[in-house]
Design a protein around this motif. Structure first.
Motif, PDB file in Angstrom:
ATOM      1  N   ILE A  15      -5.663   1.587  -8.227  1.00 19.10           N
ATOM      2  CA  ILE A  15      -5.192   0.327  -8.800  1.00 19.10           C
ATOM      3  C   ILE A  15      -5.772  -0.887  -8.097  1.00 19.10           C
ATOM      4  N   GLY A  16      -6.272  -0.683  -6.882  1.00 19.74           N
ATOM      5  CA  GLY A  16      -6.679  -1.786  -6.024  1.00 19.74           C
ATOM      6  C   GLY A  16      -5.909  -1.680  -4.726  1.00 19.74           C
ATOM      7  N   SER A  17      -5.657  -2.815  -4.091  1.00 21.50           N
ATOM      8  CA  SER A  17      -4.911  -2.800  -2.837  1.00 21.50           C
ATOM      9  C   SER A  17      -3.499  -2.280  -3.078  1.00 21.50           C
ATOM     10  N   GLN A  18      -3.099  -1.313  -2.267  1.00 24.31           N
ATOM     11  CA  GLN A  18      -1.792  -0.681  -2.453  1.00 24.31           C
ATOM     12  C   GLN A  18      -0.692  -1.342  -1.635  1.00 24.31           C
ATOM     13  N   LEU A  19      -1.054  -2.346  -0.842  1.00 18.48           N
ATOM     14  CA  LEU A  19      -0.077  -3.069  -0.027  1.00 18.48           C
ATOM     15  C   LEU A  19      -0.287  -4.561  -0.177  1.00 18.48           C
ATOM     16  N   ARG A  20       0.805  -5.317  -0.128  1.00 22.25           N
ATOM     17  CA  ARG A  20       0.758  -6.773  -0.095  1.00 22.25           C
ATOM     18  C   ARG A  20       1.845  -7.262   0.860  1.00 22.25           C
ATOM     19  N   GLY A  21       1.689  -8.491   1.308  1.00 19.94           N
ATOM     20  CA  GLY A  21       2.773  -9.129   2.024  1.00 19.94           C
ATOM     21  C   GLY A  21       2.957  -8.725   3.466  1.00 19.94           C
ATOM     22  N   GLU A  22       1.908  -8.201   4.094  1.00 17.22           N
ATOM     23  CA  GLU A  22       1.982  -7.905   5.526  1.00 17.22           C
ATOM     24  C   GLU A  22       0.615  -8.152   6.142  1.00 17.22           C
TER      25      GLU A  22
ATOM     26  N   ALA B 197     -10.804  -6.108  -2.835  1.00 12.87           N
ATOM     27  CA  ALA B 197     -11.914  -6.796  -2.186  1.00 12.87           C
ATOM     28  C   ALA B 197     -12.709  -5.784  -1.390  1.00 12.87           C
ATOM     29  N   ASP B 198     -14.015  -5.917  -1.444  1.00 13.64           N
ATOM     30  CA  ASP B 198     -14.844  -5.069  -0.578  1.00 13.64           C
ATOM     31  C   ASP B 198     -15.961  -5.894   0.037  1.00 13.64           C
ATOM     32  N   VAL B 199     -16.376  -5.460   1.214  1.00 17.24           N
ATOM     33  CA  VAL B 199     -17.410  -6.166   1.951  1.00 17.24           C
ATOM     34  C   VAL B 199     -18.698  -5.356   1.897  1.00 17.24           C
ATOM     35  N   THR B 200     -19.789  -6.032   1.622  1.00 15.38           N
ATOM     36  CA  THR B 200     -21.115  -5.412   1.604  1.00 15.38           C
ATOM     37  C   THR B 200     -21.828  -5.781   2.896  1.00 15.38           C
ATOM     38  N   VAL B 201     -22.171  -4.766   3.688  1.00 17.74           N
ATOM     39  CA  VAL B 201     -22.837  -4.971   4.976  1.00 17.74           C
ATOM     40  C   VAL B 201     -23.844  -3.852   5.207  1.00 17.74           C
ATOM     41  N   THR B 202     -24.844  -4.115   6.025  1.00 21.18           N
ATOM     42  CA  THR B 202     -25.873  -3.115   6.284  1.00 21.18           C
ATOM     43  C   THR B 202     -25.380  -1.982   7.172  1.00 21.18           C
ATOM     44  N   ASP B 203     -24.439  -2.268   8.060  1.00 22.31           N
ATOM     45  CA  ASP B 203     -23.931  -1.251   8.986  1.00 22.31           C
ATOM     46  C   ASP B 203     -22.435  -1.053   8.718  1.00 22.31           C
ATOM     47  N   VAL B 204     -22.135  -0.132   7.815  1.00 20.10           N
ATOM     48  CA  VAL B 204     -20.749   0.069   7.399  1.00 20.10           C
ATOM     49  C   VAL B 204     -19.885   0.587   8.542  1.00 20.10           C
ATOM     50  N   ASP B 205     -20.417   1.493   9.348  1.00 22.00           N
ATOM     51  CA  ASP B 205     -19.619   2.043  10.452  1.00 22.00           C
ATOM     52  C   ASP B 205     -19.247   0.968  11.463  1.00 22.00           C
ATOM     53  N   ALA B 206     -20.216   0.105  11.796  1.00 20.93           N
ATOM     54  CA  ALA B 206     -19.929  -0.968  12.741  1.00 20.93           C
ATOM     55  C   ALA B 206     -18.953  -1.973  12.129  1.00 20.93           C
ATOM     56  N   ALA B 207     -19.102  -2.236  10.836  1.00 23.06           N
ATOM     57  CA  ALA B 207     -18.169  -3.148  10.168  1.00 23.06           C
ATOM     58  C   ALA B 207     -16.765  -2.578  10.160  1.00 23.06           C
TER      59      ALA B 207
ATOM     60  N   MET C  72       6.881  -5.692   3.934  1.00 22.61           N
ATOM     61  CA  MET C  72       5.828  -4.882   3.346  1.00 22.61           C
ATOM     62  C   MET C  72       6.207  -4.534   1.918  1.00 22.61           C
ATOM     63  N   ALA C  73       5.222  -4.580   1.002  1.00 20.49           N
ATOM     64  CA  ALA C  73       5.488  -4.246  -0.388  1.00 20.49           C
ATOM     65  C   ALA C  73       4.393  -3.334  -0.915  1.00 20.49           C
ATOM     66  N   ASP C  74       4.785  -2.163  -1.400  1.00 16.27           N
ATOM     67  CA  ASP C  74       3.842  -1.293  -2.083  1.00 16.27           C
ATOM     68  C   ASP C  74       3.545  -1.886  -3.449  1.00 16.27           C
ATOM     69  N   VAL C  75       2.307  -1.766  -3.903  1.00 16.89           N
ATOM     70  CA  VAL C  75       1.894  -2.300  -5.185  1.00 16.89           C
ATOM     71  C   VAL C  75       1.454  -1.148  -6.078  1.00 16.89           C
ATOM     72  N   THR C  76       1.913  -1.157  -7.323  1.00 15.51           N
ATOM     73  CA  THR C  76       1.565  -0.081  -8.256  1.00 15.51           C
ATOM     74  C   THR C  76       0.773  -0.563  -9.455  1.00 15.51           C
ATOM     75  N   SER C  77       0.691  -1.885  -9.658  1.00 14.37           N
ATOM     76  CA  SER C  77      -0.094  -2.412 -10.779  1.00 14.37           C
ATOM     77  C   SER C  77      -0.359  -3.894 -10.551  1.00 14.37           C
ATOM     78  N   TYR C  78      -1.345  -4.422 -11.286  1.00 17.61           N
ATOM     79  CA  TYR C  78      -1.699  -5.835 -11.217  1.00 17.61           C
ATOM     80  C   TYR C  78      -1.835  -6.389 -12.628  1.00 17.61           C
ATOM     81  N   PRO C  79      -1.330  -7.607 -12.862  1.00 16.05           N
ATOM     82  CA  PRO C  79      -1.531  -8.224 -14.166  1.00 16.05           C
ATOM     83  C   PRO C  79      -2.975  -8.677 -14.330  1.00 16.05           C
ATOM     84  N   THR C  80      -3.421  -8.778 -15.556  1.00 14.11           N
ATOM     85  CA  THR C  80      -4.770  -9.250 -15.835  1.00 14.11           C
ATOM     86  C   THR C  80      -5.014 -10.598 -15.168  1.00 14.11           C
TER      87      THR C  80
END
Length: 254
Positions: free
Chosen positions: A129-136, A15-25, A1-9
């Motif tokens: 910053i975006g996703s705070q975790l990578r690698g798991e 990432a986010d998902v657009t759906v009509t029923d957010v709770d079910a998603a 597991m790796a915590d992420v604190t920044s991202y290069p350009t």
């Protein structure tokens, strides 16, 4: 597991998902990735729901902002200056769909398309910053633009984000283009083949899982679909293309 604190350009950072029923998603993705959901209570947030793993933000879900918007995942590419990036997008032949705007104190964003029509977000980090975790398992592993015009897309992303492109042969034929920033692979490009059907140019997000086949089984068990695979990528892992119950497509990889 790796915590992420920044991202290069240029690196896919969110990432986010657009759906009509957010709770079910949120319930579907909790079964698949073990995500926990927290909806922003502010009316102006429009129901935006953070999805977390071990208390760290890894993705989000949101209802569509316009009627008729099909369910989909959006990949966001990091930028130190969204306004400057949108200027380069226009200069390189892309289209800005949503002009840069502030998202509370979280950051500043825009939505655009490349010349082949693939939609992506641009994110300038503030408190988020975006996703705070990578690698798991349950975190964003990769993102790739799947395009119907490889040459135009490759030129565009090099001009906008400064990517260096490295092409490599695929076992099943054709080439896969790896985009690099400062010598580090950050994203990919794959030309859509004639056997893909009516798939439009798009950005596809890839999530890491502990077991690809088990993840596919979970997707199916909870109303999603298998679109391709599972299949091995030599030297990379085992992956599949799936869709959630609303039709938003994404990939999983071990």
């Amino acid at each position: 597991m790796a915590d992420v604190t920044s991202y290069p350009t240029g690196q896919p950072c969110w990432a986010d998902v657009t759906v009509t029923d957010v709770d079910a998603a949120a319930a579907f993705y909790a079964e698949l990735f073990g995500w926990e959901a927290a909806k922003d209570p502010r009316p102006e947030a429009g129901g935006y729901t953070m999805l977390s793993r071990n208390g760290k933000h890894v993705a989000a879900a949101s209802p569509p902002q316009q009627d008729g918007t099909p369910p989909h995942w959006t990949a966001y590419l990091a930028s130190g200056d969204v306004d400057a990036t949108t200027g380069r997008i226009r200069e390189a032949g892309g289209t800005v769909l949503a002009e840069p705007f502030d998202v509370f104190d979280s950051g500043r964003m825009a939505i655009a398309t490349d010349p082949s029509g693939a939609v992506f977000g641009v994110w300038q980090a503030g408190s988020h910053i975006g996703s705070q975790l990578r690698g798991e398992p349950g975190t964003l592993n990769w993102a790739e633009v799947q395009t119907r015009d490889r040459a135009a897309a490759q030129r565009f992303y090099a001009q906008v984000f400064g990517y260096r492109a490295r092409a490599q042969e695929m076992a099943r034929g054709g080439e896969y283009v790896v985009f690099e920033v400062d010598g580090t692979p950050v994203a990919g490009l794959l030309e859509i083949g004639p056997d893909w059907g009516e798939v439009p140019s798009n950005w596809s997000v890839v999530f890491q899982v502990a077991d690809c086949d088990a993840a596919v089984a979970t997707v199916r068990q909870h109303g999603g679909q298998l679109l391709h695979g599972p299949a091995e990528i030599e030297g990379v892992g085992r992956f599949a293309v799936v869709a959630d119950p609303w039709g938003a497509a994404f990939q999983v990889i071990t």
